[in-house]
Write an enzyme that holds these catalytic residues in place. Sequence first.
Site, short mmCIF file in Angstrom:
data_model
loop_
_atom_site.label_atom_id
_atom_site.label_comp_id
_atom_site.label_asym_id
_atom_site.label_seq_id
_atom_site.Cartn_x
_atom_site.Cartn_y
_atom_site.Cartn_z
N LYS A 1 0.85 -1.20 0.00
CA LYS A 1 0.00 0.00 0.00
C LYS A 1 0.88 1.25 0.00
CE LYS A 1 -3.82 -2.50 2.15
NZ LYS A 1 -4.55 -2.88 3.38
N GLN B 1 -4.30 -1.68 9.70
CA GLN B 1 -4.27 -3.00 9.07
C GLN B 1 -4.82 -4.06 10.03
OE1 GLN B 1 -3.46 -3.49 5.87
NE2 GLN B 1 -3.85 -5.68 6.00
N ASP C 1 -11.11 2.71 4.61
CA ASP C 1 -11.37 1.27 4.55
C ASP C 1 -12.87 0.97 4.60
OD1 ASP C 1 -9.38 -0.68 4.23
OD2 ASP C 1 -8.55 -0.28 6.22
N1 GUN Z 1 -6.84 -6.98 6.23
C1 GUN Z 1 -7.23 -7.67 5.14
N2 GUN Z 1 -7.82 -6.86 4.24
C2 GUN Z 1 -7.79 -5.62 4.76
C3 GUN Z 1 -8.24 -4.35 4.28
O1 GUN Z 1 -8.80 -4.19 3.18
N3 GUN Z 1 -8.01 -3.31 5.12
C4 GUN Z 1 -7.41 -3.46 6.33
N4 GUN Z 1 -7.26 -2.38 7.09
N5 GUN Z 1 -7.00 -4.62 6.82
C5 GUN Z 1 -7.18 -5.69 6.00
#
Ligand code: GUN
Length: 303
Positions: A53, A97, A120
Site C-alpha cells: 500500500k 491493518q 477502509d
Molecule cells: N486486512 C485484510 N484486508 C484488509 C483491508 O482491506 N483493510 C485493512 N485495514 N486490513 C485488512
Amino acid sequence: MSARILDGRAVAAQIYAELSDRLRRLESHGVVPGLGVVLVGDNPASRSYVTAKEKTCAQIGLRSVAHTLRATATLREILDVVEQLNHDESIDGILVQLPLPDPRMEPAVLEAIRPDKDVDGFHPLNVGRMLLGLPAFWPCTPHGILQLLVRSNIPIQGAHAVVVGRSHIVGRPLAHLLSMKGPMGNATVTICHTHTRDLAEHTRRADILIAAIGRPRAITAEMVRAGAVVVDVGVNRVPDPERPSGYRLVGDVDFEQVAKRASAITPVPGGVGPLTIAMLMANTVTAAERRRGPRSSTEVSSA
Ligand code: GUN
C-alpha cells in the site's frame, strides 16, 4: 474450455490512469492526499500488505505516513495514534491493518477513526450508510471486486452470485453490494459459511462464485458450474522449498482445475489484490477532495 483470466493488474492500471487527472487537479490546489497507515505487530502477511500500500502511494503521488506499533501495544496506545491521525490536517485517510494481534480491540479502534477519513469503510457509520444506500466509503476488496467484474464486462444484474465467507472485510459487505439496486448490483445472492450444509450444492448453482474463505484450494473443480465466473479472494502462504522465501501464494480456488471449467477466473496473485489497493487509493483521493479540494465528476467512488 479454458477460462479467461481476469487481470487485476490491468484493471488497477485503468483506475490509476483515471486517478491521475484527479491528483493533478488536487495538486493545482496545493493538495497532496495523505494516508496514515497503522500496523500493529509483525504479522508477515500484514507487513507485506502495508508495504504494498505504501509503495503504491509513492508510485501514484500520495503521501503515506506509517505508524508501526509493537504486538503488545495497549488499546490506549493504538487509540492515541488514531487520534493523532484524526487531528492531522495533512492526513485524509486512515488505515489500521487488520487483524490486530488482539482482535477484541478491533471494534473500539475502528470506531475511533474519523468517519470522513475512514477509507477502509469499516467504521459503523460507513457500514450503516452503505447498507442504507447512502454515500459512504465502501470496503476496498468488495468494491474492487465489483470494479473488476464491471470493467471486465461480466454481467452482474440478474446473476446468481454465491459468496463463500461472511467476514466483515469481504464476504458480508460484498454480498450486500451485489444485491443492492444499481449498475454494480441487482444480483441474487447466497452467502455460505462454516455452517453451510453441502457447500458444493450451493457453489454449483453460482453464475458468479466468490471464494473468501482463507483455506488453500478449498474450491475444487467439481464445486463449480461449467461456464461460471470465479473470483478468488484468498491469499494463502503454502510452504515451497524451491522458493527463496520458502513459501508461495495460492488462492482459495484450485486454479488449474477450476480454470478448465470456468468461463473466467481471477489468478492469485494478480487478481483481486491489486484492486483492493486501487480502491484504497481511490477512497483516499475522494477523502482528500471532500476535505480539501475541488470535487471530481469522474470519481471511482461511492463516497
Ligand atoms: N486486512 C485484510 N484486508 C484488509 C483491508 O482491506 N483493510 C485493512 N485495514 N486490513 C485488512
